[in-house]
Scaffold this active site. Sequence first.
Site, PDB file in Angstrom:
ATOM      1  N   GLN A  22     -14.745  26.687  60.981  1.00 50.24           N
ATOM      2  CA  GLN A  22     -14.315  27.095  62.321  1.00 50.24           C
ATOM      3  C   GLN A  22     -13.320  28.253  62.272  1.00 50.24           C
ATOM      4  O   GLN A  22     -13.493  29.264  62.971  1.00 50.24           O
ATOM      5  CB  GLN A  22     -13.674  25.908  63.051  1.00 50.24           C
ATOM      6  CG  GLN A  22     -14.625  24.769  63.363  1.00 50.24           C
ATOM      7  CD  GLN A  22     -13.960  23.717  64.225  1.00 50.24           C
ATOM      8  OE1 GLN A  22     -13.837  23.876  65.431  1.00 50.24           O
ATOM      9  NE2 GLN A  22     -13.510  22.633  63.598  1.00 50.24           N
TER      10      GLN A  22
ATOM     11  N   PHE B  58     -13.376  25.893  45.318  1.00 52.28           N
ATOM     12  CA  PHE B  58     -12.035  25.359  45.525  1.00 52.28           C
ATOM     13  C   PHE B  58     -11.720  24.151  44.649  1.00 52.28           C
ATOM     14  O   PHE B  58     -10.602  23.641  44.668  1.00 52.28           O
ATOM     15  CB  PHE B  58     -11.802  25.046  47.005  1.00 52.28           C
ATOM     16  CG  PHE B  58     -10.921  26.061  47.677  1.00 52.28           C
ATOM     17  CD1 PHE B  58      -9.707  25.701  48.219  1.00 52.28           C
ATOM     18  CD2 PHE B  58     -11.296  27.397  47.729  1.00 52.28           C
ATOM     19  CE1 PHE B  58      -8.876  26.641  48.811  1.00 52.28           C
ATOM     20  CE2 PHE B  58     -10.486  28.344  48.329  1.00 52.28           C
ATOM     21  CZ  PHE B  58      -9.263  27.961  48.868  1.00 52.28           C
TER      22      PHE B  58
ATOM     23  N   ALA C 296     -10.510  24.013  53.611  1.00 54.76           N
ATOM     24  CA  ALA C 296      -9.823  22.733  53.465  1.00 54.76           C
ATOM     25  C   ALA C 296     -10.844  21.621  53.339  1.00 54.76           C
ATOM     26  O   ALA C 296     -11.970  21.726  53.825  1.00 54.76           O
ATOM     27  CB  ALA C 296      -8.912  22.456  54.660  1.00 54.76           C
TER      28      ALA C 296
ATOM     29  N   THR D 219     -11.612  18.467  54.906  1.00 55.70           N
ATOM     30  CA  THR D 219     -11.199  17.920  56.194  1.00 55.70           C
ATOM     31  C   THR D 219     -11.871  16.599  56.550  1.00 55.70           C
ATOM     32  O   THR D 219     -11.697  16.107  57.667  1.00 55.70           O
ATOM     33  CB  THR D 219     -11.485  18.937  57.315  1.00 55.70           C
ATOM     34  OG1 THR D 219     -12.876  19.262  57.311  1.00 55.70           O
ATOM     35  CG2 THR D 219     -10.655  20.196  57.136  1.00 55.70           C
TER      36      THR D 219
ATOM     37  N   THR E 113      -1.504  20.632  58.644  1.00 53.11           N
ATOM     38  CA  THR E 113      -1.932  19.670  59.650  1.00 53.11           C
ATOM     39  C   THR E 113      -0.811  18.746  60.118  1.00 53.11           C
ATOM     40  O   THR E 113       0.155  18.506  59.389  1.00 53.11           O
ATOM     41  CB  THR E 113      -3.073  18.805  59.061  1.00 53.11           C
ATOM     42  OG1 THR E 113      -3.423  17.763  59.979  1.00 53.11           O
ATOM     43  CG2 THR E 113      -2.644  18.152  57.752  1.00 53.11           C
ATOM     44  N   ASP E 114      -0.996  18.198  61.303  1.00 53.96           N
ATOM     45  CA  ASP E 114      -0.091  17.176  61.823  1.00 53.96           C
ATOM     46  C   ASP E 114      -0.167  15.882  61.022  1.00 53.96           C
ATOM     47  O   ASP E 114       0.724  15.030  61.113  1.00 53.96           O
ATOM     48  CB  ASP E 114      -0.427  16.880  63.281  1.00 53.96           C
ATOM     49  CG  ASP E 114      -1.855  16.376  63.468  1.00 53.96           C
ATOM     50  OD1 ASP E 114      -2.784  17.164  63.204  1.00 53.96           O
ATOM     51  OD2 ASP E 114      -2.051  15.209  63.862  1.00 53.96           O
TER      52      ASP E 114
ATOM     53  N   TYR F 296      -5.880  12.148  53.206  1.00 57.03           N
ATOM     54  CA  TYR F 296      -5.985  13.526  53.715  1.00 57.03           C
ATOM     55  C   TYR F 296      -4.604  14.126  53.936  1.00 57.03           C
ATOM     56  O   TYR F 296      -4.310  15.240  53.484  1.00 57.03           O
ATOM     57  CB  TYR F 296      -6.802  13.545  55.005  1.00 57.03           C
ATOM     58  CG  TYR F 296      -6.753  14.867  55.734  1.00 57.03           C
ATOM     59  CD1 TYR F 296      -7.351  16.000  55.189  1.00 57.03           C
ATOM     60  CD2 TYR F 296      -6.093  14.976  56.954  1.00 57.03           C
ATOM     61  CE1 TYR F 296      -7.295  17.220  55.863  1.00 57.03           C
ATOM     62  CE2 TYR F 296      -6.040  16.183  57.628  1.00 57.03           C
ATOM     63  CZ  TYR F 296      -6.636  17.304  57.080  1.00 57.03           C
ATOM     64  OH  TYR F 296      -6.581  18.513  57.745  1.00 57.03           O
TER      65      TYR F 296
ATOM     66  N   LYS G  20      -2.843  17.386  51.980  1.00 56.33           N
ATOM     67  CA  LYS G  20      -2.336  18.589  52.655  1.00 56.33           C
ATOM     68  C   LYS G  20      -0.843  18.779  52.383  1.00 56.33           C
ATOM     69  O   LYS G  20      -0.370  19.917  52.241  1.00 56.33           O
ATOM     70  CB  LYS G  20      -2.601  18.494  54.151  1.00 56.33           C
ATOM     71  CG  LYS G  20      -4.087  18.545  54.522  1.00 56.33           C
ATOM     72  CD  LYS G  20      -4.746  19.857  54.157  1.00 56.33           C
ATOM     73  CE  LYS G  20      -4.329  20.983  55.078  1.00 56.33           C
ATOM     74  NZ  LYS G  20      -5.091  22.241  54.785  1.00 56.33           N
TER      75      LYS G  20
ATOM     76  N   TRP H 208      -6.023  19.058  65.905  1.00 51.82           N
ATOM     77  CA  TRP H 208      -7.162  18.878  66.801  1.00 51.82           C
ATOM     78  C   TRP H 208      -7.939  20.183  67.008  1.00 51.82           C
ATOM     79  O   TRP H 208      -8.125  20.657  68.133  1.00 51.82           O
ATOM     80  CB  TRP H 208      -6.694  18.331  68.147  1.00 51.82           C
ATOM     81  CG  TRP H 208      -6.034  16.990  68.118  1.00 51.82           C
ATOM     82  CD1 TRP H 208      -5.494  16.349  67.044  1.00 51.82           C
ATOM     83  CD2 TRP H 208      -5.827  16.118  69.248  1.00 51.82           C
ATOM     84  NE1 TRP H 208      -4.972  15.133  67.422  1.00 51.82           N
ATOM     85  CE2 TRP H 208      -5.164  14.960  68.759  1.00 51.82           C
ATOM     86  CE3 TRP H 208      -6.133  16.208  70.598  1.00 51.82           C
ATOM     87  CZ2 TRP H 208      -4.804  13.900  69.590  1.00 51.82           C
ATOM     88  CZ3 TRP H 208      -5.761  15.151  71.429  1.00 51.82           C
ATOM     89  CH2 TRP H 208      -5.125  14.014  70.925  1.00 51.82           C
TER      90      TRP H 208
END
Length: 289
Positions: A11, A35, A58, A60, A99-100, A123, A127, A148
């Site tokens: 994305q 990676f 990433a 994800t 990320t959150d 996850y 990160k 998100w």
Amino acid sequence: MKVLVFGKTGQLAMELQRRAGDAVLEMHGRETADFSDPAACAALVAASDAGAVINAVAYTAVDKAEDEEALATTVNGTTPGAIAAACAAKGIPFVQVSTDYVFDGSGSAPFAPDHPTAPLGAYGRSKLAGEEAVRAAGGAFAILRTSWVVSSHGKNFVLTMLRLGADRNRLTIVADQIGGPTCAADIADACLSIARQLREAPEKSGTYHFSGGPDVSWADFARAIFDEAGISCEVADIPSSDYPTPAQRPANSRMDNSATEAAFGIARPDWRAGLREILEDVKKDQAGA
């Protein structure tokens, strides 16, 4: 400015290509950047004449990471650290998206960048390992935590809701997880702007937050998607406990974006405007299909 971008089909990588403007992008997808091989990715930086690097790659798969934490940690942790070290050696800035999920999701206040981290699952741990490795590399960097992520391509909540809403009259959606939907296009713009600014002002290096506003629940986000798309599908609120997943999600994904605006002049984006653009893109794609 020439920017080396890790990623090509995700994305963020696709939006970077669409929104590059006068930046020249050197893109490295899976065919050129493995990676799972940190040294190989670092070598690409060493061989490039780019003036900045953005990582749009990433691992994800949040639930799958519970069973593949070693791989997730290599992709999200070790390799970004190697890339950051290669950037530091060349004196060029590195932008890493995080990320959150590095937070535990407790409380209801927005998380500031310096809030203590406490990831709930593999996850988030992977990160966080990447964040720590990037900071340790010693170069100019920005870690941009977001949440998100949505766009008109790939796999994301907006496209899932459009697909399910077209086939069903009623959906049950989690309503006790609150956060900021963030359009990949806005993240791309932010990454490019930050990369440019870090070239001139490396002292701005640090950890920042960038998430869409206003904060919303998944259920209310689904309602907004259906309203904007003209889809008649009822949304029923459910608690997270009614939708168990292998990995625990943060209940509170609110993030304080003020430091990002203060340092880089990048305001918190309105996801409602971004959603309209995503739906327009989807219509265009469907019309051209």
